[in-house]
Design a protein around this motif. Structure first.
Motif, PDB file in Angstrom:
ATOM      1  N   HIS A   1       0.109   1.104 -17.476  1.00 18.29           N
ATOM      2  CA  HIS A   1      -0.004   0.653 -16.086  1.00 18.29           C
ATOM      3  C   HIS A   1       0.920  -0.523 -15.784  1.00 18.29           C
TER       4      HIS A   1
ATOM      5  N   LYS B   1       3.812   3.519  -4.692  1.00 15.30           N
ATOM      6  CA  LYS B   1       2.989   4.397  -5.534  1.00 15.30           C
ATOM      7  C   LYS B   1       3.571   4.534  -6.942  1.00 15.30           C
TER       8      LYS B   1
ATOM      9  N   HIS C   1      -3.904  -3.914  -6.935  1.00 14.94           N
ATOM     10  CA  HIS C   1      -4.855  -3.149  -6.124  1.00 14.94           C
ATOM     11  C   HIS C   1      -4.981  -1.696  -6.596  1.00 14.94           C
ATOM     12  N   GLN C   2      -4.078  -1.265  -7.470  1.00 14.51           N
ATOM     13  CA  GLN C   2      -4.138   0.111  -7.988  1.00 14.51           C
ATOM     14  C   GLN C   2      -4.924   0.209  -9.293  1.00 14.51           C
TER      15      GLN C   2
ATOM     16  N   LYS D   1       2.315  -0.860 -12.161  1.00 10.98           N
ATOM     17  CA  LYS D   1       1.397  -0.744 -11.030  1.00 10.98           C
ATOM     18  C   LYS D   1       1.133  -2.119 -10.433  1.00 10.98           C
ATOM     19  N   TYR D   2       0.549  -2.100  -9.226  1.00  6.59           N
ATOM     20  CA  TYR D   2       0.134  -3.332  -8.577  1.00  6.59           C
ATOM     21  C   TYR D   2      -1.361  -3.537  -8.794  1.00  6.59           C
TER      22      TYR D   2
ATOM     23  N   GLN E   1       0.821  -1.213   0.000  1.00  2.24           N
ATOM     24  CA  GLN E   1       0.000   0.000   0.000  1.00  2.24           C
ATOM     25  C   GLN E   1       0.858   1.268   0.000  1.00  2.24           C
TER      26      GLN E   1
ATOM     27  N   THR F   1       3.853  -6.754  -9.637  1.00  2.00           N
ATOM     28  CA  THR F   1       3.315  -5.705 -10.497  1.00  2.00           C
ATOM     29  C   THR F   1       2.577  -6.346 -11.667  1.00  2.00           C
TER      30      THR F   1
END
Length: 515
Positions: A393, A226, A399-400, A396-397, A223, A357
């Protein structure tokens, strides 16, 4: 009575206490690390389906959580009196203390690990299976990293507990902090000052090492990460450097080629409940077949048998002319794994790996299977992301991302292994209505490219538009298998079964059932 502060402060320059600190740190850290490893092995054994693994692990955990550590330390240190051969190791107080503490801590850590393992969703293991990963790869690359992150706060707390428990090894004359302090205050009777200094040493050790472990926890906290969206320039740079794979002909295409899939007399039961009652289905290469039907009709169970997520009770599945799965018969593990790699699957709940990711999710299976060079694997992954509109993207992970984006990543991940057949299990049912279109568009593009697909769906209009055939299941049986045109404009000879499907799809008023 006043405390002798000058004596108290003098204890922080005493060499005996620093040597005792080294003993505490070494004993505590080794006990934690060895207990961590042994506890994980016990947790895996406790979760095993094998009786001879599960029950000894349960017995070990029960026994060593029940025996007081102080009693165990005394017993271990004096064991050479009963078994002289153990004296080489257990006659050394440090090693005896380490053995006793590891035996106890392994039992406690096994339960911490078990909690972490149980917290990893079953879908994560199923996703590993669908990507053709073996048990070891699934555990080490998917399950263990997630379970460790979940269990880490409890493991850090256990480290603090172990550091404090090292004080008990004073019973076997190991000169740790408490025993060092006891030897001093028996000489000068300054008990409070000595014990206060001992407490300060423990607090400093716990604080320093606790801060390090807490920093590790923060570093592993997804979390806090970013990663941003790549701008147009960054995306263009990635596209410019992509390795382009040669065009491949879909497997099974051509005159005289065998069917992509043949499901023959498929039976499946959960206990006494018969889910599949003898399903026969032939899928030609390039076919797009939508499987529809009421809840509980066996749709999902059927496609889960195709990639061996569910075993067959009876029947056989033939993949491109070769026997792949057989019910009630020993399976050739290598053949099954090879078959699974030819069948991509997209789950209802996405089942992306949250600790990786987007790009790493797609690269995982090709990398473990050694599918091409690293450059080829990365190029393929980025090209697939671009294809599903998510190149921006890549770092990104999960959850994002939105639900629709996650599902498109799941499709790209399945395609990275270059499967010959794609299975979709309710790919849009977990999405908001406004996100459904972007996923269906990707599936539609795959259909246009000639990908063989089995799609379990409740999107009736989509099924009518994209499918070569629509299969209707009810009560564990394949009731209707017809082209969409036969449902849109039924012939006069169409029977009650077709009328039932039309009512289910909303093409015919329900009141027509009684007409």
């Amino acid at each position: 009575m006043e405390l002798d502060w000058s004596y108290f402060f003098s204890l922080f320059s005493m060499g005996a206490f620093y040597r005792a600190c080294v003993t505490v740190i070494a004993l505590g850290s080794l006990s934690w690390l060895l207990g961590l490893v042994l506890g994980f092995c016990l947790a895996q054994a406790e979760a095993s389906r094998l009786f001879w693994l599960r029950w000894p692990a349960k017995a070990y955990i029960w026994f060593f959580r029940s025996v007081p550590l102080l009693v165990l330390l005394v017993f271990v240190y004096n064991l050479p009196q009963i078994v002289p051969a153990t004296g080489v190791v257990l006659g050394v107080p440090f090693l005896a203390g380490l053995v006793g503490m590891v035996m106890t801590e392994a039992a406690y850590m096994a339960e911490i690990h078990r909690g972490g393992l149980l917290s990893v969703a079953r879908g994560q293991r199923e996703a590993g299976h669908a990507l053709g990963l073996g048990w070891f790869a699934t555990q080490t690359r998917i399950v263990l990293p997630q379970a460790f992150r979940i269990a880490l706060p409890s493991l850090i707390n256990e480290f603090v507990t172990i550091i404090k428990l090292t004080s008990l090894v004073s019973v076997i004359s190991l000169p740790e902090l408490l025993l060092t302090g006891q030897r001093l205050y028996t000489q000068n009777f300054l008990i409070l000052e000595t014990l206060l200094a001992v407490a300060v040493y423990y607090v400093v050790i716990v604080t320093v090492f606790g801060a390090g472990l807490n920093a590790l926890e923060r570093r592993l906290d997804l979390q806090r990460r970013k990663p941003g969206t790549l701008d147009d320039g960054a995306q263009a740079a990635l596209r410019a450097g992509l390795w382009v794979a040669p065009a491949a002909t879909p497997a099974g295409k051509g005159t005289g080629a065998p069917p992509a899939l043949q499901l023959q007399n498929i039976h499946k039961a959960y206990g006494t409940h018969q889910v599949l009652k003898g399903v026969d289905l032939t899928v030609q290469a390039g076919d797009v077949i939508s499987i529809i039907g009421p809840s509980g009709s066996g749709k999902t169970s059927l496609i889960r048998t195709v990639n061996a997520l569910e075993s067959l009770d009876q029947g056989e599945i033939v993949l491109f002319g070769e026997s792949y799965l057989q019910g009630a018969a020993p399976q050739d593990a290598a053949r099954v794994r090879q078959g699974i790699r030819r069948i991509g699957m997209v789950f209802q709940g996405f089942n992306l790996f949250p600790h990786l990711t987007v790009l790493q999710n797609i690269l995982l299976a090709p990398g473990l299977h050694g599918q091409g060079s690293t450059v080829e694997q990365r190029g393929t992954a980025l090209r697939l992301l671009d294809k599903v509109g998510l190149l921006a993207h890549a770092h990104k992970y999960p959850h994002q991302l939105s639900g629709g984006q996650q599902q498109r990543v799941a499709i790209a991940r399945a395609l990275a292994l270059r499967p010959d057949v794609m299975l979709f299990d309710e790919p849009t049912s977990a999405l908001d209505p406004e996100l459904v279109g972007e996923v269906l568009k990707v599936i539609q593009d795959l259909a246009a490219e000639g990908m063989t697909m089995l799609i379990v769906t409740h999107e009736m209009e989509f099924a009518l538009q994209i499918s070569d055939r629509i299969v209707f299941m009810e009560n564990g049986l394949l009731q209707v298998d017809v082209p969409p045109a036969h449902l849109r404009q039924p012939t006069a000879e169409a029977g009650d079964a077709v009328a039932r499907v039309r009512r289910f799809m909303g093409l015919e008023p329900a009141t027509a059932a009684g007409a």
